[in-house]
Enzyme design. Structure first.
Site, PDB file in Angstrom:
ATOM      1  N   ARG A  37      16.128  49.600  87.561  1.00  0.00           N
ATOM      2  CA  ARG A  37      16.627  49.305  88.801  1.00  0.00           C
ATOM      3  C   ARG A  37      18.131  49.625  88.856  1.00  0.00           C
ATOM      4  O   ARG A  37      18.954  49.635  87.816  1.00  0.00           O
ATOM      5  CB  ARG A  37      16.635  47.908  89.380  1.00  0.00           C
ATOM      6  CG  ARG A  37      17.196  47.374  90.591  1.00  0.00           C
ATOM      7  CD  ARG A  37      16.748  46.058  91.115  1.00  0.00           C
ATOM      8  NE  ARG A  37      17.194  44.911  90.391  1.00  0.00           N
ATOM      9  CZ  ARG A  37      16.151  44.405  89.818  1.00  0.00           C
ATOM     10  NH1 ARG A  37      14.964  44.703  89.529  1.00  0.00           N
ATOM     11  NH2 ARG A  37      16.495  43.179  89.040  1.00  0.00           N
ATOM     12  N   HIS A  70      19.961  44.629 100.861  1.00  0.00           N
ATOM     13  CA  HIS A  70      19.961  43.431 101.559  1.00  0.00           C
ATOM     14  C   HIS A  70      21.512  43.039 101.992  1.00  0.00           C
ATOM     15  O   HIS A  70      22.468  43.493 101.091  1.00  0.00           O
ATOM     16  CB  HIS A  70      19.551  41.799 100.877  1.00  0.00           C
ATOM     17  CG  HIS A  70      19.700  41.651  99.386  1.00  0.00           C
ATOM     18  ND1 HIS A  70      20.967  41.249  99.120  1.00  0.00           N
ATOM     19  CD2 HIS A  70      19.330  42.331  98.308  1.00  0.00           C
ATOM     20  CE1 HIS A  70      20.868  41.403  97.787  1.00  0.00           C
ATOM     21  NE2 HIS A  70      20.081  41.879  97.201  1.00  0.00           N
ATOM     22  N   HIS A 122      21.532  37.006  98.917  1.00  0.00           N
ATOM     23  CA  HIS A 122      20.631  37.210 100.033  1.00  0.00           C
ATOM     24  C   HIS A 122      21.355  36.798 101.283  1.00  0.00           C
ATOM     25  O   HIS A 122      20.833  35.977 101.852  1.00  0.00           O
ATOM     26  CB  HIS A 122      19.299  37.292 100.089  1.00  0.00           C
ATOM     27  CG  HIS A 122      18.490  37.452  98.711  1.00  0.00           C
ATOM     28  ND1 HIS A 122      17.473  37.164  97.918  1.00  0.00           N
ATOM     29  CD2 HIS A 122      18.951  38.774  97.890  1.00  0.00           C
ATOM     30  CE1 HIS A 122      17.187  37.843  96.931  1.00  0.00           C
ATOM     31  NE2 HIS A 122      17.977  38.703  96.880  1.00  0.00           N
ATOM     32  N   TYR A 131       9.067  50.274  88.089  1.00  0.00           N
ATOM     33  CA  TYR A 131       8.861  49.227  87.114  1.00  0.00           C
ATOM     34  C   TYR A 131       7.379  49.679  86.740  1.00  0.00           C
ATOM     35  O   TYR A 131       6.483  49.468  87.664  1.00  0.00           O
ATOM     36  CB  TYR A 131       8.955  47.583  87.631  1.00  0.00           C
ATOM     37  CG  TYR A 131      10.050  47.635  88.347  1.00  0.00           C
ATOM     38  CD1 TYR A 131      11.217  47.144  87.718  1.00  0.00           C
ATOM     39  CD2 TYR A 131      10.022  47.771  89.747  1.00  0.00           C
ATOM     40  CE1 TYR A 131      12.355  46.983  88.528  1.00  0.00           C
ATOM     41  CE2 TYR A 131      11.350  47.651  90.464  1.00  0.00           C
ATOM     42  CZ  TYR A 131      12.437  47.065  89.659  1.00  0.00           C
ATOM     43  OH  TYR A 131      13.471  46.967  90.487  1.00  0.00           O
ATOM     44  N   HIS A 165      12.301  38.961  88.845  1.00  0.00           N
ATOM     45  CA  HIS A 165      13.269  37.901  88.802  1.00  0.00           C
ATOM     46  C   HIS A 165      13.292  37.028  87.516  1.00  0.00           C
ATOM     47  O   HIS A 165      13.131  36.070  87.179  1.00  0.00           O
ATOM     48  CB  HIS A 165      13.201  36.694  90.028  1.00  0.00           C
ATOM     49  CG  HIS A 165      13.756  37.391  91.313  1.00  0.00           C
ATOM     50  ND1 HIS A 165      13.681  36.681  92.419  1.00  0.00           N
ATOM     51  CD2 HIS A 165      14.370  38.676  91.378  1.00  0.00           C
ATOM     52  CE1 HIS A 165      14.316  37.274  93.251  1.00  0.00           C
ATOM     53  NE2 HIS A 165      14.814  38.628  92.769  1.00  0.00           N
ATOM     54  N   ASP A 206      20.864  42.631  85.782  1.00  0.00           N
ATOM     55  CA  ASP A 206      21.143  42.375  87.167  1.00  0.00           C
ATOM     56  C   ASP A 206      21.909  41.190  87.242  1.00  0.00           C
ATOM     57  O   ASP A 206      21.415  40.134  87.046  1.00  0.00           O
ATOM     58  CB  ASP A 206      19.912  42.135  88.029  1.00  0.00           C
ATOM     59  CG  ASP A 206      20.088  41.851  89.377  1.00  0.00           C
ATOM     60  OD1 ASP A 206      21.203  41.674  89.837  1.00  0.00           O
ATOM     61  OD2 ASP A 206      19.004  41.981  90.213  1.00  0.00           O
ATOM     62  N   GLU A 254      19.362  49.472  96.365  1.00  0.00           N
ATOM     63  CA  GLU A 254      18.837  48.963  95.187  1.00  0.00           C
ATOM     64  C   GLU A 254      17.338  49.297  94.927  1.00  0.00           C
ATOM     65  O   GLU A 254      16.359  48.610  94.865  1.00  0.00           O
ATOM     66  CB  GLU A 254      18.846  47.251  94.703  1.00  0.00           C
ATOM     67  CG  GLU A 254      18.462  46.518  95.831  1.00  0.00           C
ATOM     68  CD  GLU A 254      18.321  45.065  95.454  1.00  0.00           C
ATOM     69  OE1 GLU A 254      17.782  44.708  94.391  1.00  0.00           O
ATOM     70  OE2 GLU A 254      18.831  44.105  96.268  1.00  0.00           O
ATOM     71  N   HIS A 288       9.754  46.234  95.924  1.00  0.00           N
ATOM     72  CA  HIS A 288      10.585  45.491  96.502  1.00  0.00           C
ATOM     73  C   HIS A 288      11.330  46.174  97.627  1.00  0.00           C
ATOM     74  O   HIS A 288      11.052  47.448  97.601  1.00  0.00           O
ATOM     75  CB  HIS A 288      11.650  44.601  95.787  1.00  0.00           C
ATOM     76  CG  HIS A 288      12.314  45.670  94.858  1.00  0.00           C
ATOM     77  ND1 HIS A 288      13.354  46.314  95.153  1.00  0.00           N
ATOM     78  CD2 HIS A 288      12.173  45.747  93.476  1.00  0.00           C
ATOM     79  CE1 HIS A 288      13.884  46.981  94.114  1.00  0.00           C
ATOM     80  NE2 HIS A 288      13.160  46.648  93.264  1.00  0.00           N
ATOM     81  N   ASP A 292      20.881  11.398  84.428  1.00  0.00           N
ATOM     82  CA  ASP A 292      22.193  10.993  85.086  1.00  0.00           C
ATOM     83  C   ASP A 292      22.805  12.234  85.100  1.00  0.00           C
ATOM     84  O   ASP A 292      24.185  12.180  85.283  1.00  0.00           O
ATOM     85  CB  ASP A 292      22.760   9.976  84.461  1.00  0.00           C
ATOM     86  CG  ASP A 292      23.311  10.251  82.945  1.00  0.00           C
ATOM     87  OD1 ASP A 292      22.680  11.193  82.502  1.00  0.00           O
ATOM     88  OD2 ASP A 292      23.971   9.383  82.251  1.00  0.00           O
ATOM     89  N   GLU A 335      21.448  49.120  91.191  1.00  0.00           N
ATOM     90  CA  GLU A 335      21.688  48.154  92.422  1.00  0.00           C
ATOM     91  C   GLU A 335      23.245  48.348  92.606  1.00  0.00           C
ATOM     92  O   GLU A 335      24.110  48.073  91.660  1.00  0.00           O
ATOM     93  CB  GLU A 335      21.359  46.999  92.346  1.00  0.00           C
ATOM     94  CG  GLU A 335      21.751  46.076  93.555  1.00  0.00           C
ATOM     95  CD  GLU A 335      21.198  44.746  93.330  1.00  0.00           C
ATOM     96  OE1 GLU A 335      20.680  44.305  92.261  1.00  0.00           O
ATOM     97  OE2 GLU A 335      20.791  44.283  94.481  1.00  0.00           O
TER      98      GLU A 335
HETATM   99  N1  GLY Z   1      19.606  39.782  92.087  1.00  0.00           N
HETATM  100  C1  GLY Z   1      18.718  39.638  93.278  1.00  0.00           C
HETATM  101  C2  GLY Z   1      18.666  40.652  94.003  1.00  0.00           C
HETATM  102  O1  GLY Z   1      18.852  41.991  93.582  1.00  0.00           O
HETATM  103  O2  GLY Z   1      18.178  40.813  95.116  1.00  0.00           O
HETATM  104 MN    MN Z   2      19.992  42.590  95.393  1.00  0.00          MN
HETATM  105 MN    MN Z   3      20.321  42.134  91.845  1.00  0.00          MN
END
Ligand code: GLY
Ligand code: MN
Ligand code: MN
Length: 486
Positions: free
Chosen positions: A440, A395, A402, A423, A290, A308, A419, A391, A67, A442
């Protein structure tokens, strides 16, 4: 006993009605304005073809377990166009004026969940039809129970524009819920049955589930001043979180605790949510793009920690990553990889301005990384295919992390991430001194008339700056809680 229960429940009902109705509600005063939402509806209307109607549904309520539902989050298009944060609602925007039964002209109409004192006592305040008229300035706002009888000949439109349906809408059995609204809409527009592709039958040609998204991409990809104010705030909050964690970082902390420090800072600044599940990965975990378990109970002395996280402030989310050494000092190998990612990021940022394409800035970063990896001896040639940078570079951010927006040419008032990352998981085909290094960096930038503005400037970015900030004392070192008994 039964009578007493009935008496208590009647008294509670009265209490709920009085308190909900009579309360002064204290809220932040920097939400998007009604004028913003109305302006966005007008901008959408201007894009719509002649004799068309656009139909938007609120997000479904999603069940977590038994619930307990997930915290409700409005569909970003719906929020952008209305400011309405509740479920079980449908919005119609018309290209041309329509005539209401009483003869009044209108060109938009919303059906919302009704007030209900008993429900509001459990799950919170609702605006209801009158509240939406008063607080969100919709002239035509009705309760969702009235949608079934709403008399509109959808066949008379050249285009009925809508997004195709989610398949995760539960029937709550409350009359007028999202499930009912969708069933009623499908009946009104003669939506083809299951398994039949839409737009194939000539008489159904006015149903269009593709075009609305192209309009929303054009609108949401370019931010207005009100949106920029909220995005700036979300980014500031997120970067301050990064700085506080840099000061507090030390070997032995858990990934969860590090996540908690960021999110505590978010809450301290009244940020409602995280814009996406927070990622805090030490060592190898940083290689999982992720990674959201964040459950390493004690980070080691020599690991990089990739963080991140983005605060969501009044709907708008930042997206900021910093990668820092757990003990405050990058090892020689960590620093080489870090500085290479920084070089790639900096070059891409500096190249960002209106007229440049997303493809061009992506290539700038990728070329620097590929050539740098050869120089370091991680790869053999710059053209070698590898998974060390798997990647994209950039974005849009906004109501979605995104966010909707064009990925062709950079334009003024786009807000995007830059970003790059490298890795190198253990057992990679390179000297093992590089293994488990994941970096990374970003940042979030605003495209200006002739270049860019670095929105996430509050968080140090170079390896030297990070090491300097990590030398600072954190007040959190004094925040010592009792040990729990085993
Ligand atoms: N935090 C997800 C990305 O960097 O796209
Ligand atoms: Mn991002
Ligand atoms: Mn990110």
């Amino acid at each position: 006993m039964k009578t007493l229960n009935r008496y208590i429940s009647a008294a509670l009902f009265l209490f709920a009605t009085l308190t909900v109705a009579g309360q002064e509600v204290k809220l932040p005063n920097d939400y998007l304005s009604n004028e913003f939402h109305k302006g966005r509806r007008e901008a959408l209307r201007a894009k719509m073809p002649a004799n068309s109607v656009a139909v938007f549904f609120a997000n479904p309520v999603r069940n977590r377990a038994n619930d307990v539902d997930y915290i409700y989050h409005q569909d970003p298009n719906f929020y952008y166009l209305t400011g309405y944060k509740e479920p079980h609602s449908v919005l119609l925007i018309f290209k041309e004026n329509q005539k209401a039964d009483e003869g009044k002209d209108y060109n938009e109409i919303i059906f919302v969940q009704p007030r209900n004192a008993r429900a509001e006592m459990w799950t919170g305040r609702r605006l209801g039809d009158k509240g939406v008229q008063d607080k969100l300035a919709f002239a035509q706002a009705f309760n969702n129970t009235e949608f079934a009888a709403y008399n509109l000949d959808f066949a008379s439109f050249d285009k009925v524009l809508f997004y195709d349906f989610h398949n995760d809408v539960r029937d709550t059995r409350v009359v007028g819920d999202l499930y009912d609204l969708i069933v009623q809409f499908k009946q009104k527009v003669n939506y083809p049955g299951e398994g039949v592709a839409i737009n194939v039958e000539p008489e159904k040609q006015n149903l269009d589930t593709e075009t609305l998204n192209t309009y929303m991409v054009e609108l949401r990809g370019i931010k207005t001043p009100e949106e920029l104010a909220l995005l700036r705030k979300a980014v500031d909050i997120s970067t301050i979180g990064q700085v506080e964690v840099m000061k507090a970082m030390q070997p032995g902390l858990s990934e969860t605790e590090i996540q908690g420090i960021h999110e505590f800072v978010f809450k301290k600044y009244q940020s409602e949510y995280e814009g996406y599940p927070s990622i805090v990965g030490a060592g190898h975990n940083g290689c999982i793009l992720h990674y959201i378990e964040n459950n390493n109970p004690a980070i080691s002395n020599t690991e990089l920690v990739l963080m991140d996280l983005g605060a969501e402030y009044h709907g708008y989310t930042a997206d900021v990553t910093r990668t820092i050494p757990s003990n405050g000092k990058f090892s020689p190998e960590q620093k080489k990889i870090y500085d290479l990612v920084y070089e790639a990021q900096e070059a891409a940022i500096q190249a960002s301005k209106p007229g440049v394409t997303f493809r061009e800035i992506s290539k700038i970063a990728r070329d620097i990384i590929n050539e740098g990896l050869v120089e370091l001896g991680v790869t053999d040639s710059a053209s070698q295919r590898h998974l060390y940078y798997p990647h994209g570079l950039s974005h849009h951010i906004g109501l979605d992390v995104h966010d909707k927006g064009s990925y062709d040419v950079l334009e003024e008032n786009m807000v995007i991430t830059i970003e790059p990352g490298i890795y190198i998981p253990s057992n990679s085909d390179c000297d093992k001194k590089w293994w488990n290094i994941a970096v990374r960096i970003e940042d979030d930038i605003l495209i200006t008339a002739d270049g860019f503005e670095l929105l996430s400037h509050l968080a140090p970015r170079t390896s030297d700056e990070i090491e300097e900030v990590m030398k600072q004392e954190s007040v959190l070192n004094q925040f010592i809680l009792p040990d729990l008994k085993d």
